[in-house]
Design an enzyme around this catalytic site. Sequence first.
Site, PDB file in Angstrom:
ATOM      1  N   HIS A 147      46.114 -98.496 -79.982  1.00 50.07           N
ATOM      2  CA  HIS A 147      45.311 -99.584 -80.577  1.00 50.07           C
ATOM      3  C   HIS A 147      45.230-100.825 -79.680  1.00 50.07           C
ATOM      4  O   HIS A 147      44.370-101.682 -79.893  1.00 50.07           O
ATOM      5  CB  HIS A 147      45.881 -99.999 -81.938  1.00 50.07           C
ATOM      6  CG  HIS A 147      45.785 -98.928 -82.979  1.00 50.07           C
ATOM      7  ND1 HIS A 147      44.610 -98.297 -83.291  1.00 50.07           N
ATOM      8  CD2 HIS A 147      46.730 -98.376 -83.786  1.00 50.07           C
ATOM      9  CE1 HIS A 147      44.830 -97.386 -84.245  1.00 50.07           C
ATOM     10  NE2 HIS A 147      46.114 -97.417 -84.555  1.00 50.07           N
ATOM     11  N   ASP A 184      45.836 -88.566 -82.976  1.00 49.25           N
ATOM     12  CA  ASP A 184      46.427 -89.455 -83.982  1.00 49.25           C
ATOM     13  C   ASP A 184      45.419 -89.629 -85.123  1.00 49.25           C
ATOM     14  O   ASP A 184      44.210 -89.599 -84.902  1.00 49.25           O
ATOM     15  CB  ASP A 184      46.726 -90.809 -83.333  1.00 49.25           C
ATOM     16  CG  ASP A 184      47.538 -91.734 -84.220  1.00 49.25           C
ATOM     17  OD1 ASP A 184      48.760 -91.831 -84.017  1.00 49.25           O
ATOM     18  OD2 ASP A 184      46.944 -92.365 -85.125  1.00 49.25           O
ATOM     19  N   HIS A 243      44.649 -92.208 -86.715  1.00 52.25           N
ATOM     20  CA  HIS A 243      43.881 -93.450 -86.562  1.00 52.25           C
ATOM     21  C   HIS A 243      43.058 -93.382 -85.282  1.00 52.25           C
ATOM     22  O   HIS A 243      43.487 -92.777 -84.296  1.00 52.25           O
ATOM     23  CB  HIS A 243      44.833 -94.652 -86.501  1.00 52.25           C
ATOM     24  CG  HIS A 243      45.727 -94.774 -87.691  1.00 52.25           C
ATOM     25  ND1 HIS A 243      47.004 -94.226 -87.717  1.00 52.25           N
ATOM     26  CD2 HIS A 243      45.516 -95.340 -88.907  1.00 52.25           C
ATOM     27  CE1 HIS A 243      47.547 -94.471 -88.914  1.00 52.25           C
ATOM     28  NE2 HIS A 243      46.675 -95.135 -89.648  1.00 52.25           N
ATOM     29  N   ASP A 263      50.449 -88.408 -87.392  1.00 49.09           N
ATOM     30  CA  ASP A 263      50.245 -88.989 -88.726  1.00 49.09           C
ATOM     31  C   ASP A 263      49.051 -88.403 -89.470  1.00 49.09           C
ATOM     32  O   ASP A 263      48.730 -88.849 -90.575  1.00 49.09           O
ATOM     33  CB  ASP A 263      50.146 -90.520 -88.641  1.00 49.09           C
ATOM     34  CG  ASP A 263      49.321 -91.009 -87.473  1.00 49.09           C
ATOM     35  OD1 ASP A 263      48.688 -90.183 -86.790  1.00 49.09           O
ATOM     36  OD2 ASP A 263      49.307 -92.242 -87.243  1.00 49.09           O
TER      37      ASP A 263
END
Length: 309
Positions: free
Chosen positions: A126, A163, A165, A246
């Site tokens: 991120h 991931d 996200h 995740d």
Amino acid sequence: MRADVLRVYTHPACLRHDTGPGHAERPERLTAVVEALGASFATLAWRDAPPASRGQLLRVHDARLLDEVLETHPAARIALDPDTVLSPHSAEAALRAAGAAVAAVDAVLGGEALRAFCAVRPPGHHATAGTAMGFCLFNNIAVAARHALDARGLERVAVVDFDVHHGNGTQAIFEHDPRVLFASSHQWPLYPGTGARNETGAGNIVNAPLPPDANGAAFRAAWRERLLPAVDAFRPQLLLVSAGFDAHARDPLAQLRLQADDYAWITAELVALADRHCGGRIVSSLEGGYDLVALAESSVAHLRALGAA
Ligand SMILES: [Zn+2]
């Protein structure tokens, strides 16, 4: 000297990045991964992660962000944003997390190891050039990619990100750099809100958003039909992986329904792809994964498919 099949970089400093009580991105995550790998495999070549240098970080990040992370020297935890914490020992953890990926690239390109996994925190995908966010201080995989291109002379590097996200930071860093292909599957809608199919950068960004409750079959279809063909067509000289776990059904931060077996599948596909284009060379770095049981079994599945025995 025989090359290591699979080298694992980690460092105790990564446990001392203290996000505070109740924070999902906690030191126990890394302990769970390291213990599970140690208990499952006898042949891993463990190495201490060195710190990244300022020059290596500056290939991706603004000097202002380096100063914020490295020169603040907080006496107690401070919040950089509602999710992202800087603690007294975070600077060294961030340096080692990015340095692991750089060292892994050097080991793989130098023929010392076929593949490498970085068991590190904080995660990285991120973080943008100028902003730490979403639990991430430096963008570890982006620093590794720029190192492979600018210091090691590669011309094409692929970054794949499974991931749950979207790797908004990685996308933003490379969307005008066609030497890098970025391919990501992620839940949408979900934090940070980017990653739509029509975000294509310089033709080098490929996103596959998945709806909440999507299962392993939907995940595999997205990779088989959209993401893997794009990476194949790009013919990378090195494959980098943002390995977040995740999207597992047990994870508390998202609603996808993957099982450890799905991580074994995607990893085997990536190994086959790397065998076709880049002599099998893969560097994978830990991103998210917030259920300790899912994280342990998924990272074991990932490393087994990378060649751990
Ligand atoms: Zn994540």
